[in-house]
Design an enzyme around this catalytic site. Structure first.
Site, PDB file in Angstrom:
ATOM      1  N   ASP A  12     -43.112  65.413  98.811  1.00 19.72           N
ATOM      2  CA  ASP A  12     -43.060  64.159  99.660  1.00 19.72           C
ATOM      3  C   ASP A  12     -44.459  64.142 100.303  1.00 19.72           C
ATOM      4  O   ASP A  12     -44.597  64.496 101.435  1.00 19.72           O
ATOM      5  CB  ASP A  12     -41.894  64.278 100.730  1.00 19.72           C
ATOM      6  CG  ASP A  12     -40.577  63.988 100.079  1.00 19.72           C
ATOM      7  OD1 ASP A  12     -40.615  63.559  99.136  1.00 19.72           O
ATOM      8  OD2 ASP A  12     -39.640  64.591 100.648  1.00 19.72           O
ATOM      9  N   LYS A  15     -39.091  67.633  93.051  1.00 23.71           N
ATOM     10  CA  LYS A  15     -38.413  66.265  93.358  1.00 23.71           C
ATOM     11  C   LYS A  15     -39.602  65.262  93.465  1.00 23.71           C
ATOM     12  O   LYS A  15     -40.437  65.472  94.514  1.00 23.71           O
ATOM     13  CB  LYS A  15     -37.670  66.458  94.593  1.00 23.71           C
ATOM     14  CG  LYS A  15     -36.968  65.041  94.856  1.00 23.71           C
ATOM     15  CD  LYS A  15     -35.569  65.030  95.708  1.00 23.71           C
ATOM     16  CE  LYS A  15     -36.197  65.098  97.152  1.00 23.71           C
ATOM     17  NZ  LYS A  15     -36.782  63.546  97.401  1.00 23.71           N
ATOM     18  N   ASP A  37     -36.116  60.890  92.388  1.00 21.46           N
ATOM     19  CA  ASP A  37     -35.214  60.752  93.273  1.00 21.46           C
ATOM     20  C   ASP A  37     -35.772  59.372  93.933  1.00 21.46           C
ATOM     21  O   ASP A  37     -36.317  59.072  94.844  1.00 21.46           O
ATOM     22  CB  ASP A  37     -35.585  61.650  94.398  1.00 21.46           C
ATOM     23  CG  ASP A  37     -34.611  61.452  95.927  1.00 21.46           C
ATOM     24  OD1 ASP A  37     -33.590  60.730  95.803  1.00 21.46           O
ATOM     25  OD2 ASP A  37     -34.887  61.716  96.855  1.00 21.46           O
ATOM     26  N   LYS A  90     -33.386  56.956  93.729  1.00 23.78           N
ATOM     27  CA  LYS A  90     -32.128  56.215  94.359  1.00 23.78           C
ATOM     28  C   LYS A  90     -31.796  54.858  93.925  1.00 23.78           C
ATOM     29  O   LYS A  90     -31.971  54.172  94.865  1.00 23.78           O
ATOM     30  CB  LYS A  90     -31.990  56.395  95.911  1.00 23.78           C
ATOM     31  CG  LYS A  90     -32.252  57.811  96.662  1.00 23.78           C
ATOM     32  CD  LYS A  90     -32.166  57.751  97.907  1.00 23.78           C
ATOM     33  CE  LYS A  90     -32.307  59.109  98.484  1.00 23.78           C
ATOM     34  NZ  LYS A  90     -33.386  59.722  98.374  1.00 23.78           N
ATOM     35  N   HIS A 140     -30.399  51.213  93.392  1.00 23.74           N
ATOM     36  CA  HIS A 140     -29.185  50.470  93.844  1.00 23.74           C
ATOM     37  C   HIS A 140     -29.520  49.100  93.456  1.00 23.74           C
ATOM     38  O   HIS A 140     -30.355  48.405  94.152  1.00 23.74           O
ATOM     39  CB  HIS A 140     -28.977  50.667  95.206  1.00 23.74           C
ATOM     40  CG  HIS A 140     -28.005  50.132  95.785  1.00 23.74           C
ATOM     41  ND1 HIS A 140     -27.447  50.384  97.128  1.00 23.74           N
ATOM     42  CD2 HIS A 140     -26.838  49.547  95.277  1.00 23.74           C
ATOM     43  CE1 HIS A 140     -26.403  49.668  97.428  1.00 23.74           C
ATOM     44  NE2 HIS A 140     -26.028  49.228  96.309  1.00 23.74           N
ATOM     45  N   ASP A 141     -29.058  48.475  92.369  1.00 22.82           N
ATOM     46  CA  ASP A 141     -29.445  47.082  91.895  1.00 22.82           C
ATOM     47  C   ASP A 141     -28.131  46.687  91.094  1.00 22.82           C
ATOM     48  O   ASP A 141     -26.944  47.500  90.856  1.00 22.82           O
ATOM     49  CB  ASP A 141     -30.648  47.086  91.111  1.00 22.82           C
ATOM     50  CG  ASP A 141     -31.340  45.733  91.398  1.00 22.82           C
ATOM     51  OD1 ASP A 141     -30.677  44.728  91.143  1.00 22.82           O
ATOM     52  OD2 ASP A 141     -32.612  45.896  91.677  1.00 22.82           O
ATOM     53  N   PRO A 196     -26.048  46.358  87.881  1.00 23.36           N
ATOM     54  CA  PRO A 196     -25.612  47.338  86.662  1.00 23.36           C
ATOM     55  C   PRO A 196     -26.813  47.258  85.491  1.00 23.36           C
ATOM     56  O   PRO A 196     -27.437  48.172  85.102  1.00 23.36           O
ATOM     57  CB  PRO A 196     -24.511  46.936  85.944  1.00 23.36           C
ATOM     58  CG  PRO A 196     -23.694  46.396  87.376  1.00 23.36           C
ATOM     59  CD  PRO A 196     -24.856  45.492  88.133  1.00 23.36           C
ATOM     60  N   THR A 217     -28.319  62.236 104.100  1.00 24.63           N
ATOM     61  CA  THR A 217     -28.173  63.294 105.052  1.00 24.63           C
ATOM     62  C   THR A 217     -28.720  62.890 106.548  1.00 24.63           C
ATOM     63  O   THR A 217     -28.446  63.454 107.428  1.00 24.63           O
ATOM     64  CB  THR A 217     -28.739  64.613 104.642  1.00 24.63           C
ATOM     65  OG1 THR A 217     -29.971  64.280 103.889  1.00 24.63           O
ATOM     66  CG2 THR A 217     -27.684  65.149 103.618  1.00 24.63           C
ATOM     67  N   ARG A 245     -32.673  73.659 106.430  1.00 23.96           N
ATOM     68  CA  ARG A 245     -33.720  73.979 107.244  1.00 23.96           C
ATOM     69  C   ARG A 245     -33.613  75.397 107.567  1.00 23.96           C
ATOM     70  O   ARG A 245     -32.532  75.796 108.084  1.00 23.96           O
ATOM     71  CB  ARG A 245     -33.560  73.257 108.661  1.00 23.96           C
ATOM     72  CG  ARG A 245     -34.058  71.686 108.570  1.00 23.96           C
ATOM     73  CD  ARG A 245     -35.599  71.498 108.739  1.00 23.96           C
ATOM     74  NE  ARG A 245     -35.617  70.025 108.476  1.00 23.96           N
ATOM     75  CZ  ARG A 245     -35.653  69.487 107.403  1.00 23.96           C
ATOM     76  NH1 ARG A 245     -35.184  69.963 106.265  1.00 23.96           N
ATOM     77  NH2 ARG A 245     -35.869  68.182 107.259  1.00 23.96           N
ATOM     78  N   GLY A 299     -37.879  70.030 101.297  1.00 23.58           N
ATOM     79  CA  GLY A 299     -39.456  69.409 101.457  1.00 23.58           C
ATOM     80  C   GLY A 299     -40.047  69.925 102.603  1.00 23.58           C
ATOM     81  O   GLY A 299     -40.838  70.906 102.354  1.00 23.58           O
ATOM     82  N   ARG A 300     -40.064  69.353 103.794  1.00 26.84           N
ATOM     83  CA  ARG A 300     -41.076  69.646 104.670  1.00 26.84           C
ATOM     84  C   ARG A 300     -41.082  70.973 104.998  1.00 26.84           C
ATOM     85  O   ARG A 300     -42.129  71.531 105.778  1.00 26.84           O
ATOM     86  CB  ARG A 300     -40.774  68.693 105.940  1.00 26.84           C
ATOM     87  CG  ARG A 300     -41.108  67.177 105.730  1.00 26.84           C
ATOM     88  CD  ARG A 300     -40.500  66.276 106.757  1.00 26.84           C
ATOM     89  NE  ARG A 300     -39.051  66.293 106.557  1.00 26.84           N
ATOM     90  CZ  ARG A 300     -38.214  65.290 107.161  1.00 26.84           C
ATOM     91  NH1 ARG A 300     -38.844  64.647 108.119  1.00 26.84           N
ATOM     92  NH2 ARG A 300     -37.009  65.066 106.850  1.00 26.84           N
TER      93      ARG A 300
HETATM   94  O1  C5P Z   1     -38.208  67.333 104.235  1.00 21.70           O
HETATM   95  P1  C5P Z   1     -36.741  67.625 103.891  1.00 21.70           P
HETATM   96  O2  C5P Z   1     -36.701  68.946 103.505  1.00 21.70           O
HETATM   97  O3  C5P Z   1     -35.765  66.917 104.891  1.00 21.70           O
HETATM   98  O4  C5P Z   1     -36.715  66.723 102.379  1.00 21.70           O
HETATM   99  C1  C5P Z   1     -35.389  66.373 102.050  1.00 21.70           C
HETATM  100  C2  C5P Z   1     -35.636  65.529 100.685  1.00 21.70           C
HETATM  101  O5  C5P Z   1     -34.334  65.060 100.339  1.00 21.70           O
HETATM  102  C3  C5P Z   1     -36.533  64.341 101.059  1.00 21.70           C
HETATM  103  O6  C5P Z   1     -37.232  63.899 100.015  1.00 21.70           O
HETATM  104  C4  C5P Z   1     -35.422  63.008 101.158  1.00 21.70           C
HETATM  105  O7  C5P Z   1     -35.713  62.029 100.624  1.00 21.70           O
HETATM  106  C5  C5P Z   1     -34.290  63.742  99.996  1.00 21.70           C
HETATM  107  N1  C5P Z   1     -32.771  63.239 100.452  1.00 21.70           N
HETATM  108  C6  C5P Z   1     -32.265  63.265 101.398  1.00 21.70           C
HETATM  109  N2  C5P Z   1     -30.881  63.025 101.705  1.00 21.70           N
HETATM  110  C7  C5P Z   1     -30.379  62.486 100.435  1.00 21.70           C
HETATM  111  C8  C5P Z   1     -30.984  62.308  99.513  1.00 21.70           C
HETATM  112  C9  C5P Z   1     -32.325  62.636  99.350  1.00 21.70           C
HETATM  113  O8  C5P Z   1     -32.794  63.796 102.454  1.00 21.70           O
HETATM  114  N3  C5P Z   1     -29.018  62.192 100.709  1.00 21.70           N
END
Ligand code: C5P
Length: 246
Positions: free
Chosen positions: A14, A36, A63, A65, A67-68, A70, A127, A189, A218-219
């Site tokens: 990201d 990802k 990733d 996602k 959504h449109d 079919p 999430t 985390r 990610g972060r």
């Molecule tokens: O930085 P962090 O660890 O929160 O990154 C989580 C990654 O997962 C982000 O790229 C976010 O877009 C993705 N994600 C999410 N929840 C979902 C689907 C994907 O956080 N339900």
């Protein structure tokens, strides 16, 4: 079957530019089984960058996602097959016809064109969302119920798995009686880290113990002063937690 912690870790690239992503891929290539690429990097760098990673031997979870309607999502799925991604996702809220037609189009294209078939995963409830978020968009349910319902629908519609919070892994396993159905968990985390905008979080150890197939992080890795060290320490935490499972 024993699985190494690397084979469960997906690192989210990201970042703003392909240059930053390329650097992370170079430094972190050995720490994860997949990278990802989400809306930010894809919008900045496009399919070229996905091809670059795939050609360099990286596996990609696209990733976006989808959504449109079919037809549109199924057509986007066909292009994801041609891009060579290993996983891509759609919103389960798009409904069963959208998911079924996409899964079929992906299988047909892979067979007809002699390509690998990516796994198609459903997003259930983000999430970052909690009951209040669902309420404000008119969903009179709690995340747990919504996740179970959407996971069941995704499975019935021929999808390969779901993205769900680590708190919901057991719920998904209860809703879908199929060991092959994969669960990818973001919202992970290390105990010491901030939660950023994620509301339903778990530590890497807890996520592994929950029975998730993949952890998306990610972060906590890419924004760390030393991303390789952060990834290594997460893998060690996963290894300790999973030593009885691997
Ligand atoms: O930085 P962090 O660890 O929160 O990154 C989580 C990654 O997962 C982000 O790229 C976010 O877009 C993705 N994600 C999410 N929840 C979902 C689907 C994907 O956080 N339900």
């Amino acid at each position: 079957m024993n699985k190494s912690p690397q084979s469960k870790l997906i690192i989210a690239l990201d970042v703003e530019t392909p240059r930053q992503a390329r650097e992370l891929f170079t430094v972190l290539g050995d720490f994860a089984c997949m990278f990802k690429i989400g809306s930010q990097l894809f919008t900045a760098a496009g399919p070229e960058f996905v091809r670059e990673i795939v050609e360099a031997g990286g596996r990609v979870f696209l990733d976006l996602k989808f959504h449109d309607i079919p037809n549109t999502v199924a057509s986007a799925g066909i292009e994801a097959v041609r891009l060579g991604v290993s996983i891509f996702n759609v919103h389960a809220l798009g409904g069963s016809e959208m998911m079924r037609r996409t899964a079929e189009a992906v299988s047909d294209t892979a067979r007809r064109e002699g390509l690998s078939r990516p796994q198609v995963i459903a997003v259930t409830v983000l999430t970052s969302a909690d009951a209040a978020t669902l309420h404000e968009v008119g969903v009179a349910s709690i995340p747990e119920k919504q996740v179970s319902m959407l996971a069941h629908l995704a499975h019935q519609s021929g999808l390969d798995g779901v993205v769900a919070s680590p708190h919901e892994v057991q719920l998904v396993r209860a809703a879908v009686n199929d060991k092959q159905f994969i669960i990818i968990t973001p919202g992970v985390r290390p105990a010491s880290a901030t939660h950023d905008d994620q509301k339903r979080v778990m530590t890497p150890a807890e996520a592994v113990r929950s029975g998730a197939d993949y952890l998306v992080i990610g972060r906590s890795i890419i924004n760390a002063p030393d991303p390789a060290r952060a990834a290594q320490s997460i893998l060690e935490e996963m290894e300790r937690a999973g030593s009885d499972q691997y």
